[in-house]
Design an enzyme around this catalytic site. Structure first.
Site, short mmCIF file in Angstrom:
data_model
loop_
_atom_site.label_atom_id
_atom_site.label_comp_id
_atom_site.label_asym_id
_atom_site.label_seq_id
_atom_site.Cartn_x
_atom_site.Cartn_y
_atom_site.Cartn_z
N VAL A 1 -30.25 12.64 -3.27
CA VAL A 1 -31.42 13.14 -2.54
C VAL A 1 -32.65 12.79 -3.36
CG1 VAL A 1 -32.60 15.15 -1.60
CG2 VAL A 1 -30.10 15.01 -1.47
N ASN B 1 -30.65 14.50 -11.92
CA ASN B 1 -30.14 13.13 -11.84
C ASN B 1 -31.25 12.18 -11.41
OD1 ASN B 1 -27.41 13.77 -12.46
ND2 ASN B 1 -27.15 14.58 -10.39
N ASP C 1 -26.49 25.18 -3.50
CA ASP C 1 -26.02 23.82 -3.16
C ASP C 1 -24.96 23.92 -2.07
OD1 ASP C 1 -26.09 20.87 -4.83
OD2 ASP C 1 -24.46 21.20 -3.40
N HIS D 1 -34.92 17.63 -7.99
CA HIS D 1 -34.34 18.98 -7.95
C HIS D 1 -33.57 19.19 -9.24
CE1 HIS D 1 -31.76 16.00 -6.01
NE2 HIS D 1 -30.74 16.64 -6.54
N HIS E 1 -30.52 20.92 -10.88
CA HIS E 1 -29.25 21.60 -10.65
C HIS E 1 -29.10 22.71 -11.69
CE1 HIS E 1 -27.23 18.51 -8.01
NE2 HIS E 1 -28.12 17.73 -8.59
P1 5GP Z 1 -28.15 14.72 -6.45
O1 5GP Z 1 -26.86 14.01 -6.18
O2 5GP Z 1 -29.29 14.01 -5.75
O3 5GP Z 1 -28.44 15.00 -7.88
O4 5GP Z 1 -27.98 16.14 -5.80
C1 5GP Z 1 -28.11 16.40 -4.43
C2 5GP Z 1 -27.46 17.73 -4.18
O5 5GP Z 1 -27.95 18.23 -2.96
C3 5GP Z 1 -25.94 17.65 -4.07
O6 5GP Z 1 -25.35 18.53 -5.02
C4 5GP Z 1 -25.66 18.05 -2.63
O7 5GP Z 1 -24.49 18.83 -2.50
C5 5GP Z 1 -26.91 18.85 -2.26
N1 5GP Z 1 -27.26 18.77 -0.87
C6 5GP Z 1 -27.36 17.65 -0.11
N2 5GP Z 1 -27.73 17.97 1.14
C7 5GP Z 1 -27.88 19.32 1.17
C8 5GP Z 1 -28.26 20.23 2.21
O8 5GP Z 1 -28.53 19.87 3.35
N3 5GP Z 1 -28.29 21.55 1.86
C9 5GP Z 1 -28.01 21.99 0.60
N4 5GP Z 1 -28.08 23.31 0.39
N5 5GP Z 1 -27.65 21.16 -0.40
C10 5GP Z 1 -27.59 19.82 -0.11
#
Ligand code: 5GP
Ligand code: ZN
Length: 114
Positions: A96, A87, A30, A100, A102
């Protein structure tokens, strides 16, 4: 999905620290880690949210969990424990819209989460 960051990472258009890749999923570090280990296990298929899963995705979802457990063992956090989170939509903080898992660990994790 041309505007999806995880599809772009999958296709090599955006760089990421990949730690795993197979025919069904990839795992990356992440970019904004919330724990000493914070990986994202991401299906190669673009699926926006858990609400979009169908019975045809059953094996894929199982594979995401088995991959997460394997990576947790590799990281040495399996025995102490870790958290797997997917999430879904606004109230859960999904940012995003390509599902995915975590993988969070390496420190005690508060419960319930904030
Ligand atoms: P969500 O909030 O959708 O559950 O998690 C999205 C995750 O993707 C977040 O923890 C954020 O830090 C990670 N993330 C967003 N953009 C990028 C990216 O460009 N590269 C990487 N490696 N992680 C990302
Ligand atoms: Zn995508």
């Amino acid at each position: 999905m041309s505007d999806c960051i995880f599809c772009k990472i999958r296709d090599g258009q955006v760089p990421a620290r990949a730690v795993h890749r197979d025919e069904q999923c990839m795992a990356i570090e992440d970019i904004n880690p919330q724990a000493p280990t914070h990986l994202l296990v991401i299906p190669l298929e673009h699926i926006p949210t858990v609400n979009d899963l169908t019975v045809d995705h059953r094996a894929l979802v199982g594979h995401l969990y088995l991959t997460a457990a394997k990576l947790a063992r590799q990281r040495g956090i399996a025995d102490n424990g870790y958290r797997l989170v997917m999430n879904t939509h606004r109230d859960a903080g999904q940012t995003v819209f390509h599902i995915h898992l975590h993988v969070l660990g390496g420190r005690p994790l508060e419960w319930p989460p904030g």
